[in-house]
Design an enzyme around this catalytic site. Sequence first.
Site, mmCIF file in Angstrom:
data_model
loop_
_atom_site.group_PDB
_atom_site.id
_atom_site.type_symbol
_atom_site.label_atom_id
_atom_site.label_comp_id
_atom_site.label_asym_id
_atom_site.label_seq_id
_atom_site.Cartn_x
_atom_site.Cartn_y
_atom_site.Cartn_z
ATOM 1 N N GLU A 172 0.812 -1.291 0.201
ATOM 2 C CA GLU A 172 0.076 -0.110 -0.128
ATOM 3 C C GLU A 172 0.970 1.342 0.021
ATOM 4 O O GLU A 172 0.651 2.166 -0.811
ATOM 5 C CB GLU A 172 -1.025 0.058 1.012
ATOM 6 C CG GLU A 172 -2.155 -0.920 1.007
ATOM 7 C CD GLU A 172 -1.908 -2.215 1.306
ATOM 8 O OE1 GLU A 172 -0.768 -2.631 1.711
ATOM 9 O OE2 GLU A 172 -2.687 -3.358 0.864
ATOM 10 N N HIS A 231 -10.584 -4.606 10.414
ATOM 11 C CA HIS A 231 -11.528 -4.170 9.300
ATOM 12 C C HIS A 231 -12.667 -3.599 9.100
ATOM 13 O O HIS A 231 -13.448 -3.617 8.425
ATOM 14 C CB HIS A 231 -11.825 -5.553 8.628
ATOM 15 C CG HIS A 231 -10.617 -6.267 8.050
ATOM 16 N ND1 HIS A 231 -9.350 -6.604 8.908
ATOM 17 C CD2 HIS A 231 -10.314 -6.978 6.845
ATOM 18 C CE1 HIS A 231 -8.629 -7.202 8.158
ATOM 19 N NE2 HIS A 231 -8.884 -7.534 7.216
#
Lengths: 366, 327
Positions: B60, B129
Site C-alpha cells: 500500500e 477491518h
Amino acid sequence: MAKKNTDEVNFAPRGIGDEKDGAVQKGVDLPAPTKKKHKSLGLSEDDLKAMYEQMYLQRRFEERAMQQYQKGKFGGFLHLYIGQEAVSTGTVYALNDDDDIITAYRDHGWGLCRGITPNEGMAELFGKKTGCSKGKGGSMHFAKTENHFWGGYGIVGGHIPIGGGLAFANKYNQNGRISATFFGDGAVDQGALHETFNIANLWGLPAIFAVENNGYSMGTAARRHTVNEIVDRAKGYGMKSRVVNGMDVFSVYEAMKEVAEEVRKNSEPYFLEIRTYRYRGHSMSDPQKYRTKEELENYQKNDPIERLKTYLKDNKILKDDGIQEIEEKVEQEVLDAVEFADNSDFPDESELYDDMFAEDEPYFHN
Amino acid sequence: MAELQFREAIREAIDEEMAREEKVFIMGEEVAEYNGAYKATEGLLDKYGYKRVIDTPISELGFAGIGVGAAMNGLRPIVEFMTFNFAVLAADQIINHASKAGYMTGGQISMPIVFRGPNASAGQLGATHSVAYDSMYAHFPGLKVIYTSEPDDAKGLLKSAIRDDNPVLFMESEQMYGMKGEVSEEEDYIIPIGKGKIKREGSDVTVVAHGKMYHVAKQAAAQLEKDGVDVEIIDPRTVKPLDLPLIVESIKKTNRCVVVDEAHPFAGFAAEIGFLIQREAFDYLDAPVQRVTLPDVNAPFAKNLFDAWLPDAKNVIEAVNKVTYRN
Ligand SMILES: Cc1ncc(C[n+]2csc(CCOP(=O)(O)OP(=O)(O)O)c2C)c(N)n1
C-alpha cells in the site's frame, strides 16, 4: 484475457517463469521432501500418531466450519488453511512449547495445533463468549497466549514486526526462547517485512520468519506479485535461509528443528520459504478463476495428510482400523465442538466495553 | 434515469473519465485480472489494457506513493485500496506527501490524485477491518474527503474527484456495493465537490448523515413520521469541503439537529458539526445538538455485539426524541 502483449507500454507484472495455464508454476515448485525416516528425525511412533490426529483435526475442523458458515451459523471472513496442515503441525512439534508463534488471519490450524480446543475454536467462529477470544476476534483472531500462540492478524504483513518484537523480549529476558512468525507470500511485498528483516539481523534477534508460500495472494499468483525467488529476500539482509517442502510434515519438522537450534544458539534470525498449497479459495467468496482444476489436483496428489497416512501404513505403525479409530475420534470431537458452539451464549451486550483498557473502570468518551 | 448498483455507478464514472482523458489510469490490488475485489473495476482491463488498469502487489505505501509521484509528474491516478482500513499503511504518502507537496513548493506542484475504496465496517470483520476513516483524513489540510450514500452521488462526485487538481479521498461503503439507485443518464454527469443535498424535506428536526448512516437516518425518519415527527435529512456528501450553509439554513428552519456518523465520537465529524452549528446558529437552537456515533470501542466480532456497536435507526430515534423533548 486482455491485450497484454499488444500494448506498447504496459505495467503487467514481469514475474518469474512463463505463463503456462494450468501447469505447476515455477515459484511454487515443491523441493524434494526429506528422505529421513521418523526415527532418525527423533520422532516416536506415538509422535506420528499424534501428528496424524492433529493434522486430521485441523482439516475436519475447517470442513465442518465451512459447512456451518454456509448454513449461516456465523458471518465475517472465513479463510481456510486446508492443504497447509503440515506446516503448522511440523513446526509445533519441532519447537519448544514455550517458543512464541504468531501468524496471519489463516490461523485456525495454528490455533488448534497450539492448544486451542476444538470447542474454543468453533465457539470463536460462532462469536460466542466461550470462544478463545471471547467472541471478540472471530476467524481471523484466534489466540491463546498462555500457550505462546500470539494470534492471527488481519493486516497483511502487519504482524511481522510484532514477531520480531516477541523475539526481542526473549533476548532481553535471556530466557532461551525464540519466536516464529508465519505469513503468506503476499506479505513479502510489504515494507514491514523489509524493515523487520533489517533490524532483526542488525540486533541479532532470535527469530524465525517463515513465509507459507501457497502460490497465491488472493487471486494473484506469486510470480505476478513479487520478483525473483522469495527465499532470496534473506540475502539482502545477510540472513540465512532455506526452502522447505511444506506438503511433507517430516520435511517441515526437520527444517524447523535444525533452524530453531541454530537460532537459539546463535541468537540470529533465519528465513524459511515453505512451499505449500491452499486447496480452497482465498476466502469463502472467492470464485477461484485464477487457477485450473488440474493445477489443484496436481497439488492434492501431495496431500500432507494422505502422505502421513501412507507412511503410517507402509511402516506398519497403524493399520486401517487404527487410522479409522483416530479419524472417528476426531470427527466426534469436531461434531461436539459444533454443538458446543451452537449451544454457547453470545457475549452479554455489556461485554462490548470489556477488554478495551487494562483498568477495571476504563474511561470512555461517548 | 437508470437503475444502477453502487459498484456500477463507480465503474461508469471511472470508465467515462478514462475514455475522456488518456492521463487517467487506475491501480490497486486485484483491480485488473480479478476484476476488483468488489468488482468496481470489472471489465476495465479488457477495455483499457495493462497500461491503464494495473494490478499491484500488497504494497500500500509503495503504490500509493507511486501514484503521488505520477500525479506530480502530470498523470491523473486513481488509486484503489481494497479497503481504507489497509490504506493506513499508506497514510504517510497521503498525509505527509499528497496533502502537502503543493503547499511546500509554493504551488509548483499539483496533485490530481484520487484514493478510493471501501470505508468503514462490513459485517463482522473484526477490529482491524471496520474503521471509518473519513473524519480522520478530513482533519488534515490539503485533502478533500467524499463519502457518498447513493449511486447517483457516487457517479457525479467521482467524476469531479478525478478531474480535481487536488488529492481527493473518495470513500465507498463495503456494505453498499450491491445497493441500487437511480442514476442520472445525463451526458457527462457532474456533481460539484462541496455541495450537500437535502434528501428529505422536513420541519421538526435536521438530521445530518452521510455514507451508510444516511440510510440509517432515512429508516429512522420513516418511523418518526408515523409518530408525527417531520425529519429533514441533509447528506453533506462531501465531508471536506463541507456545505455548512446548507446545514445552517436547515437548522434555522427546524431549530434542532442530530448528527449521525459512522466513526468514533472523539474529535470526529459529528463533533466538528456540533461545534460549527453552535457557532453559526446558536440563537436558532431549541436544544443542544445530539450526535449518534459508534461507541469509543473497537469493532467486536460477535454478531450481537457488532449489531449493538453499529449505530441504528433506534439510536437516531432516541437522539431525535432528546432534541424534541419527547420523553
Ligand atoms: C495491508 C492489507 N492489504 C490488503 C489486505 C487484503 N487481503 C487480505 S488477505 C490478502 C492476500 C494475502 O495473501 P498471502 O499473504 O499470500 O496469504 P494467504 O492468503 O495466501 O495465506 C489480501 C490482499 C489486507 N488484509 N491487508
